[in-house]
Design a protein around this motif. Sequence first.
Motif, PDB file in Angstrom:
ATOM      1  N   LYS A 164      43.554  36.128  38.710  1.00 26.96           N
ATOM      2  CA  LYS A 164      44.262  35.726  39.928  1.00 26.96           C
ATOM      3  C   LYS A 164      43.304  35.005  40.870  1.00 26.96           C
ATOM      4  O   LYS A 164      43.649  33.986  41.459  1.00 26.96           O
ATOM      5  N   ARG A 221      42.309  46.485  35.045  1.00 32.16           N
ATOM      6  CA  ARG A 221      42.928  45.782  36.159  1.00 32.16           C
ATOM      7  C   ARG A 221      42.063  44.599  36.626  1.00 32.16           C
ATOM      8  O   ARG A 221      42.570  43.569  37.055  1.00 32.16           O
ATOM      9  N   THR A 241      42.965  41.097  35.373  1.00 32.42           N
ATOM     10  CA  THR A 241      44.070  40.447  36.062  1.00 32.42           C
ATOM     11  C   THR A 241      43.600  39.912  37.405  1.00 32.42           C
ATOM     12  O   THR A 241      43.900  38.775  37.789  1.00 32.42           O
ATOM     13  N   GLU A 242      42.819  40.751  38.114  1.00 31.81           N
ATOM     14  CA  GLU A 242      42.359  40.341  39.438  1.00 31.81           C
ATOM     15  C   GLU A 242      41.454  39.122  39.349  1.00 31.81           C
ATOM     16  O   GLU A 242      41.571  38.190  40.146  1.00 31.81           O
TER      17      GLU A 242
END
Lengths: 218, 222
Positions: A121, A114, A117-118
Amino acid sequence: MITSLGPAQFHLLLVGTLWTLALSTVGFLFGGLGGLAVALCRTCGLMALERFAAAFIEIFRGTPLLLQLFIVYYGIGLLNISMSPWIAVSIAFTFHASAVLGEIWRGSIESIPRGQTEAAKALGIHYCFRMRYIILPQALKISLPPTIGFLVQLIKGTSLAAIIGFTELSRTGTLLSNITYRPLLIYAIVGLIYFIICWPLSRLGRAMERRLSPVISQ
Amino acid sequence: MAYAFDFTAVVAHWRELLKGCLLTLQLSLLAMPVTLAIAVAAMLVLQLRETISTWLIGTFVEIVRNTPFLVQIFFLYFGLPSIGVRLDPNVAAIIALGLNGAAYTIEILRAGVEAVSRGQIEAGLALGLRPTQIFRYVVLKPALRTVYPAMTSQFIFLMLTSSIASSITAAELTHVGAELEAVTFRSFEIYFTIAGLYLVMSFGLSKLFALIRRISFSYPAR
């Protein structure tokens, strides 16, 4: 009249093999595109789309491939469009492959930590770029062994097209065994041809899995 | 011209469809223990670490996993009579499903057996357990527990695969469908309903397997 097994019959088997390969290729290519769409829908974060993709996957994984073939085949018949069985069967395999590949690739996408993705972003990288350059390349690597495993399943699955009358390798075998009266020999040969196609792929998949496993366990 | 869907033909024949479901469940529930028995026996043989038998099992697995089920069942049902072995369609279907499922289950179970650490077996030896006891309690049961999800989804897949047995006229749901189609000419409606029935059955089986897992594979082990 009983025909013996000669070069002409082997030629027929070869033609049947080519149809099997063609059907598998079409199903895999279009199913791959569809599968990518399904996998992206399944992981996009929009509830409605995710539910829809999940239902699509569930329906195709919970029903037999044979029934899926029947439904698409007869369903297209209802639409009053004249369509060659070849197209109808291809559509059925495309749907089937989309669902299964979608599920495989969803797993691969979700297995990417995860944090990636963070981080993307946080850096302001847009969804398309994030998928294209960060998530999907890594997911692809993980997904290769099961994807090849499914390709083997798909090649074997195309034999079911024989039941609705599409003349590929298995149906060629049935036709030949009917005219030569040597079912044992013919089905052994047909099985051998499938084996020659599928076995190297299975081995390739397993070799990749072995090469990959230390990476995953890190 | 738009097609008018007519499910009355399906509703009128609900008894046949229900019977088809039962027959499918019968075939698959008979094939599943066959599958498991062959796989467990293969695990026992693999424990001996003997070259020839290991090779034989490996070859069996590779052959079955790399050829289509349709060809396997045709080989059994249409091929074997030419050497004097004539099988009833249902029996041929159970044998074919059992052997086919066994090849996959062997692969799954082998992964589970290999995951049992060497120390566990040594601990069993140190406690003075007999080899059969070690196999049963130290190797097999934990292995089954580890691979249970993979194995049961394989079993559900076996149930779906049994639809292919309709092509050798084994009496199961898809075959019932083909018969109804011949009587009512409502192919789409019938196969659509049957697909729904398979969906329900695979859902039901997965619930059943989850229940069995809770009852017999949950910790603390009894």
